[in-house]
Motif scaffolding. Sequence first.
Motif, PDB file in Angstrom:
ATOM      1  N   ASP A 152     -10.504   0.576   5.135  1.00 43.39           N
ATOM      2  CA  ASP A 152     -10.199   0.974   3.756  1.00 43.39           C
ATOM      3  C   ASP A 152      -8.694   0.838   3.568  1.00 43.39           C
ATOM      4  OD1 ASP A 152      -9.658   2.288   1.378  1.00 43.39           O
ATOM      5  OD2 ASP A 152     -10.982   3.976   1.800  1.00 43.39           O
ATOM      6  N   PHE A 153      -8.278  -0.107   2.722  1.00 45.15           N
ATOM      7  CA  PHE A 153      -6.861  -0.375   2.508  1.00 45.15           C
ATOM      8  C   PHE A 153      -6.213   0.551   1.478  1.00 45.15           C
ATOM      9  CE2 PHE A 153      -8.281  -4.747   3.917  1.00 45.15           C
ATOM     10  CZ  PHE A 153      -7.719  -4.650   5.170  1.00 45.15           C
ATOM     11  N   GLY A 154      -6.949   1.531   0.994  1.00 43.31           N
ATOM     12  CA  GLY A 154      -6.377   2.531   0.093  1.00 43.31           C
ATOM     13  C   GLY A 154      -5.740   1.917  -1.139  1.00 43.31           C
ATOM     14  N   LYS A 155      -4.510   2.300  -1.425  1.00 44.90           N
ATOM     15  CA  LYS A 155      -3.857   1.839  -2.658  1.00 44.90           C
ATOM     16  C   LYS A 155      -3.511   0.348  -2.629  1.00 44.90           C
ATOM     17  CE  LYS A 155       0.730   2.555  -3.507  1.00 44.90           C
ATOM     18  NZ  LYS A 155       1.952   3.306  -3.804  1.00 44.90           N
ATOM     19  N   PHE A 156      -3.626  -0.307  -1.468  1.00 42.48           N
ATOM     20  CA  PHE A 156      -3.382  -1.744  -1.390  1.00 42.48           C
ATOM     21  C   PHE A 156      -4.630  -2.562  -1.747  1.00 42.48           C
ATOM     22  CE2 PHE A 156      -0.365  -0.692   2.399  1.00 42.48           C
ATOM     23  CZ  PHE A 156       0.528  -0.082   1.535  1.00 42.48           C
ATOM     24  N   GLU A 157      -5.762  -1.887  -1.796  1.00 42.99           N
ATOM     25  CA  GLU A 157      -7.053  -2.535  -2.029  1.00 42.99           C
ATOM     26  C   GLU A 157      -7.029  -3.391  -3.303  1.00 42.99           C
ATOM     27  OE1 GLU A 157     -10.900  -3.347  -0.822  1.00 42.99           O
ATOM     28  OE2 GLU A 157      -9.649  -1.921   0.238  1.00 42.99           O
ATOM     29  N   GLY A 158      -7.452  -4.655  -3.155  1.00 46.17           N
ATOM     30  CA  GLY A 158      -7.567  -5.568  -4.285  1.00 46.17           C
ATOM     31  C   GLY A 158      -6.262  -6.226  -4.710  1.00 46.17           C
ATOM     32  N   LYS A 159      -5.179  -5.906  -4.028  1.00 42.59           N
ATOM     33  CA  LYS A 159      -3.874  -6.456  -4.408  1.00 42.59           C
ATOM     34  C   LYS A 159      -3.406  -7.475  -3.378  1.00 42.59           C
ATOM     35  CE  LYS A 159      -2.642  -2.296  -6.853  1.00 42.59           C
ATOM     36  NZ  LYS A 159      -2.118  -0.974  -6.661  1.00 42.59           N
ATOM     37  N   THR A 160      -2.571  -8.389  -3.839  1.00 44.75           N
ATOM     38  CA  THR A 160      -1.977  -9.380  -2.945  1.00 44.75           C
ATOM     39  C   THR A 160      -0.617  -8.882  -2.475  1.00 44.75           C
ATOM     40  OG1 THR A 160      -0.823 -10.537  -4.717  1.00 44.75           O
ATOM     41  CG2 THR A 160      -3.090 -11.268  -4.230  1.00 44.75           C
ATOM     42  N   ALA A 161      -0.076  -9.529  -1.456  1.00 47.30           N
ATOM     43  CA  ALA A 161       1.261  -9.179  -0.974  1.00 47.30           C
ATOM     44  C   ALA A 161       2.290  -9.350  -2.086  1.00 47.30           C
ATOM     45  CB  ALA A 161       1.622 -10.034   0.236  1.00 47.30           C
ATOM     46  N   ALA A 162       2.125 -10.375  -2.900  1.00 46.88           N
ATOM     47  CA  ALA A 162       3.061 -10.600  -4.008  1.00 46.88           C
ATOM     48  C   ALA A 162       3.007  -9.447  -5.011  1.00 46.88           C
ATOM     49  CB  ALA A 162       2.754 -11.926  -4.696  1.00 46.88           C
ATOM     50  N   GLN A 163       1.826  -8.914  -5.273  1.00 43.37           N
ATOM     51  CA  GLN A 163       1.684  -7.789  -6.201  1.00 43.37           C
ATOM     52  C   GLN A 163       2.275  -6.507  -5.634  1.00 43.37           C
ATOM     53  OE1 GLN A 163      -2.586  -8.222  -6.576  1.00 43.37           O
ATOM     54  NE2 GLN A 163      -2.389  -8.881  -8.713  1.00 43.37           N
ATOM     55  N   LEU A 164       2.322  -6.403  -4.326  1.00 45.79           N
ATOM     56  CA  LEU A 164       2.819  -5.200  -3.664  1.00 45.79           C
ATOM     57  C   LEU A 164       4.292  -5.323  -3.252  1.00 45.79           C
ATOM     58  CD1 LEU A 164      -0.309  -4.604  -1.431  1.00 45.79           C
ATOM     59  CD2 LEU A 164       0.481  -3.093  -3.273  1.00 45.79           C
ATOM     60  N   GLU A 165       4.908  -6.439  -3.569  1.00 45.64           N
ATOM     61  CA  GLU A 165       6.245  -6.779  -3.091  1.00 45.64           C
ATOM     62  C   GLU A 165       7.284  -5.661  -3.208  1.00 45.64           C
ATOM     63  OE1 GLU A 165       8.868 -10.062  -4.891  1.00 45.64           O
ATOM     64  OE2 GLU A 165       7.493 -11.047  -3.493  1.00 45.64           O
ATOM     65  N   GLY A 166       7.356  -4.966  -4.324  1.00 51.55           N
ATOM     66  CA  GLY A 166       8.370  -3.930  -4.503  1.00 51.55           C
ATOM     67  C   GLY A 166       7.877  -2.521  -4.241  1.00 51.55           C
ATOM     68  N   ASP A 167       6.666  -2.361  -3.782  1.00 50.71           N
ATOM     69  CA  ASP A 167       6.064  -1.048  -3.562  1.00 50.71           C
ATOM     70  C   ASP A 167       6.646  -0.417  -2.288  1.00 50.71           C
ATOM     71  OD1 ASP A 167       3.967   0.777  -2.294  1.00 50.71           O
ATOM     72  OD2 ASP A 167       3.077   0.456  -4.280  1.00 50.71           O
ATOM     73  N   ALA A 168       7.222   0.760  -2.414  1.00 52.11           N
ATOM     74  CA  ALA A 168       7.858   1.434  -1.263  1.00 52.11           C
ATOM     75  C   ALA A 168       6.858   1.717  -0.150  1.00 52.11           C
ATOM     76  CB  ALA A 168       8.535   2.722  -1.718  1.00 52.11           C
ATOM     77  N   ASP A 169       5.627   2.118  -0.508  1.00 51.75           N
ATOM     78  CA  ASP A 169       4.608   2.385   0.514  1.00 51.75           C
ATOM     79  C   ASP A 169       4.253   1.107   1.273  1.00 51.75           C
ATOM     80  OD1 ASP A 169       4.387   5.113  -0.019  1.00 51.75           O
ATOM     81  OD2 ASP A 169       2.822   4.802  -1.526  1.00 51.75           O
ATOM     82  N   TYR A 170       4.187   0.005   0.555  1.00 46.09           N
ATOM     83  CA  TYR A 170       3.855  -1.270   1.192  1.00 46.09           C
ATOM     84  C   TYR A 170       4.978  -1.706   2.136  1.00 46.09           C
ATOM     85  CZ  TYR A 170       2.187  -6.076   1.728  1.00 46.09           C
ATOM     86  OH  TYR A 170       1.727  -7.272   2.244  1.00 46.09           O
TER      87      TYR A 170
END
Length: 187
Positions: free
Chosen positions: A78-96
């Motif tokens: 279970d990828f939690g809040k990363f679920e369904g997102k790409t690395a590019a979409q998560l690029e600026g996310d502090a948790d990522y």
Amino acid sequence: MKYIALIRHAPTAGNEIGAYIGRTDQPLSAAGEAQARAFLPPPADRVACSPLLRCRRTAQLLYPQAEAEVWEGFAECDFGKFEGKTAAQLEGDADYLSWLESGGRAPFPGGEAPEAFVRRTVAAFEAYANALPDGCRAALVVHGGSIMAVLSALALPRRSFYEWHVPNLGGYVLALGDGAPEVAKKL
């Protein structure tokens, strides 16, 4: 000796764009269906799979003569809040960014901890393998993460989790004898 093929499911739409698709129950894409129909799987006397649709459908396409056993323990992480997102979409996310800095070892925010995922998957694999009779050829149609978890924890040669990454419809055949499972063949 027992042989177990670990096969990653055919592609989904999320796989095709590089999204984190863990517990999201996506069907195979049209291309994934076609790839699974063209794939020549290793022979299997028994087949098991993850409960998620992409694995159940791949198992059905690869082994139409078999009724695949569904094992909850083989479900993807279970990828939690990363679920369904790409690395590019998560690029600026502090948790990522924090997760990346951990080398992928930190728990997924709102999801499953990697250590718990590995323990769950390895326990399912050991229970499945121990229930097989000697001489059996089996196939597990599961997720990339499930394959990496089992192989990094149990298989010879020893490799880290991410070194066991496989593409869709990729995998390995393991030979199980008296010692640790050994990779007999890469698919």
